[in-house]
Design a protein around this motif. Sequence first.
Motif, mmCIF file in Angstrom:
data_model
loop_
_atom_site.group_PDB
_atom_site.id
_atom_site.type_symbol
_atom_site.label_atom_id
_atom_site.label_comp_id
_atom_site.label_asym_id
_atom_site.label_seq_id
_atom_site.Cartn_x
_atom_site.Cartn_y
_atom_site.Cartn_z
ATOM 1 N N ALA A 2 -11.113 -37.170 4.494
ATOM 2 C CA ALA A 2 -11.090 -35.895 3.773
ATOM 3 C C ALA A 2 -12.417 -35.635 3.066
ATOM 4 C CB ALA A 2 -9.958 -35.906 2.742
ATOM 5 N N VAL A 21 -12.976 -23.985 1.355
ATOM 6 C CA VAL A 21 -11.862 -24.843 1.772
ATOM 7 C C VAL A 21 -11.325 -24.463 3.153
ATOM 8 C CG1 VAL A 21 -9.492 -25.555 1.260
ATOM 9 C CG2 VAL A 21 -11.203 -25.495 -0.565
ATOM 10 N N PHE A 22 -11.010 -23.186 3.348
ATOM 11 C CA PHE A 22 -10.439 -22.773 4.635
ATOM 12 C C PHE A 22 -11.373 -23.067 5.810
ATOM 13 C CE2 PHE A 22 -9.929 -19.506 7.959
ATOM 14 C CZ PHE A 22 -8.668 -19.867 8.419
ATOM 15 N N GLN A 25 -11.134 -26.707 6.640
ATOM 16 C CA GLN A 25 -9.835 -26.998 7.257
ATOM 17 C C GLN A 25 -9.785 -26.484 8.694
ATOM 18 O OE1 GLN A 25 -7.396 -25.055 4.290
ATOM 19 N NE2 GLN A 25 -6.857 -26.993 3.310
ATOM 20 N N LYS A 26 -10.314 -25.299 8.900
ATOM 21 C CA LYS A 26 -10.325 -24.716 10.247
ATOM 22 C C LYS A 26 -11.116 -25.580 11.206
ATOM 23 C CE LYS A 26 -9.352 -21.323 13.115
ATOM 24 N NZ LYS A 26 -7.959 -21.019 13.507
ATOM 25 N N ARG A 29 -11.192 -30.607 9.008
ATOM 26 C CA ARG A 29 -11.330 -31.547 7.896
ATOM 27 C C ARG A 29 -10.174 -31.382 6.917
ATOM 28 N NH1 ARG A 29 -15.202 -33.098 11.229
ATOM 29 N NH2 ARG A 29 -15.059 -35.026 10.027
ATOM 30 N N GLU A 30 -9.664 -32.481 6.423
ATOM 31 C CA GLU A 30 -8.750 -32.464 5.288
ATOM 32 C C GLU A 30 -9.600 -32.192 4.046
ATOM 33 O OE1 GLU A 30 -5.065 -32.607 3.575
ATOM 34 O OE2 GLU A 30 -5.392 -33.087 5.693
ATOM 35 N N VAL A 31 -9.107 -31.388 3.106
ATOM 36 C CA VAL A 31 -9.905 -31.042 1.925
ATOM 37 C C VAL A 31 -9.103 -31.289 0.652
ATOM 38 C CG1 VAL A 31 -11.259 -29.272 0.761
ATOM 39 C CG2 VAL A 31 -11.081 -29.235 3.258
ATOM 40 N N TRP A 32 -9.736 -32.010 -0.273
ATOM 41 C CA TRP A 32 -9.190 -32.165 -1.624
ATOM 42 C C TRP A 32 -10.040 -31.277 -2.540
ATOM 43 C CZ3 TRP A 32 -10.068 -38.110 -1.111
ATOM 44 C CH2 TRP A 32 -9.152 -38.640 -0.183
ATOM 45 N N SER A 229 -19.319 -29.724 7.530
ATOM 46 C CA SER A 229 -18.277 -30.023 8.523
ATOM 47 C C SER A 229 -18.883 -30.315 9.890
ATOM 48 C CB SER A 229 -17.299 -28.846 8.641
ATOM 49 O OG SER A 229 -16.621 -28.637 7.435
#
Length: 296
Positions: A2, A21-22, A25-26, A29-32, A229
Motif C-alpha cells: 500500500a 487517492v482514486f 487505486q485505479k 495500489r492500495e492507499v492508506w 504509481s
Amino acid sequence: MAILSIQSHVVYGYAGNTAAVFPMQKLGREVWAINTVEFSNHTGYGAWRGSVLGGELVQELVAGLEERGALPGCEAVLSGYLGDASVARAIAEAVEKARAAAPAALYCCDPVMGDVGRGVYVRPDIPDVIKSLLVPIADIITPNEFELELLSGVEIRGLDDARLAIEKLHEKGPRVVLVTSFRGGDSGSDTIGMIASDKSGMYMAQTPCLPIDVGAAGCGDLTAATFLSRYLETGDAQKALELCIGSIFGILSESWKHFSERASKGQAPGKIMELRIVQAQRELEIPSRRFEARRL
C-alpha cells in the motif's frame, strides 16, 4: 502492498488526497490516506471552511497502523500539502517507521509551496521545513517549476538552468526528480512539459498547452500520485513519465472541455475549473494520447 498518502483533503472538488487517492487505486495500489487539512473546498475559491490538522493527529494515526502490524505492507509514503510545519516532522517519523518495517519502501515528496504567478501560498515556515527535513530523506521529489527554483536557488530561464537545478536537488538526496508544469521561463510557450531525472539520465516530454487560464487545483497532486504509481509499477523514470504525462493531458483535456461547455452557458460556479478525474478515469489506465519522453 500500500501507499501511505499524507496530504490535504477537500469535500468538494479535487485537491490533495481527493485528487490523489482514486488515481492510485485505479492504477492498482492500495492507499492508506491521512489528511493534513479538512476543507470544504480548495483555497482557489477564495473562501472555504474547515480546519488545519496538526502533526499530532498524523502521528496518532501512523501509530495505529503500526499497532495493527500494517506497516510491513507499506511500499511507499507520499506527502503533499502540509498546512502546518508540525506535519512535516510527523511525516519524517512516518517515513522512518515505514522504512524500519519495510526497508524497500520509497518516500515521494510533493513539495507543495507555490506556483508561477501566485508565489508562495503556504505558511512562511513551511518552505524551510520542506528543504531541511523532507527533501533530504525523499527518494522521489515532484516540484513544479516555481518550487524547483525555490528548492535549488537557481532561476529557471531555460533547459540549462533546469539541468543545474535538478542536479542540485539530486545532491540533496532524492534519486528521482520529476519537474511538473515546465515552461523553461517562457510563459508564452504553446507547449508545456515535464522533466524526469534519475541515474539513467534526464528526460523531457511535452504536450500542447491547453488554454486553461482559470487554474486547475489538484493537478500537481494528481501528477505526483500518478507518477509514483507508474514508477512503482515500472521502476523506470522515463516510462513512468510517458505514462503519467499522457494521463494528465487526457484528464485536463476532458476537464477543460467540460468547463468550457458549462462556462458558455453561465453554469461554471466561481469560474473555477474542477478536475474530471472520475469521468476521465480511462485516461489513467490507458492514455488516449502518447507523448514521447526524449533524453536531454
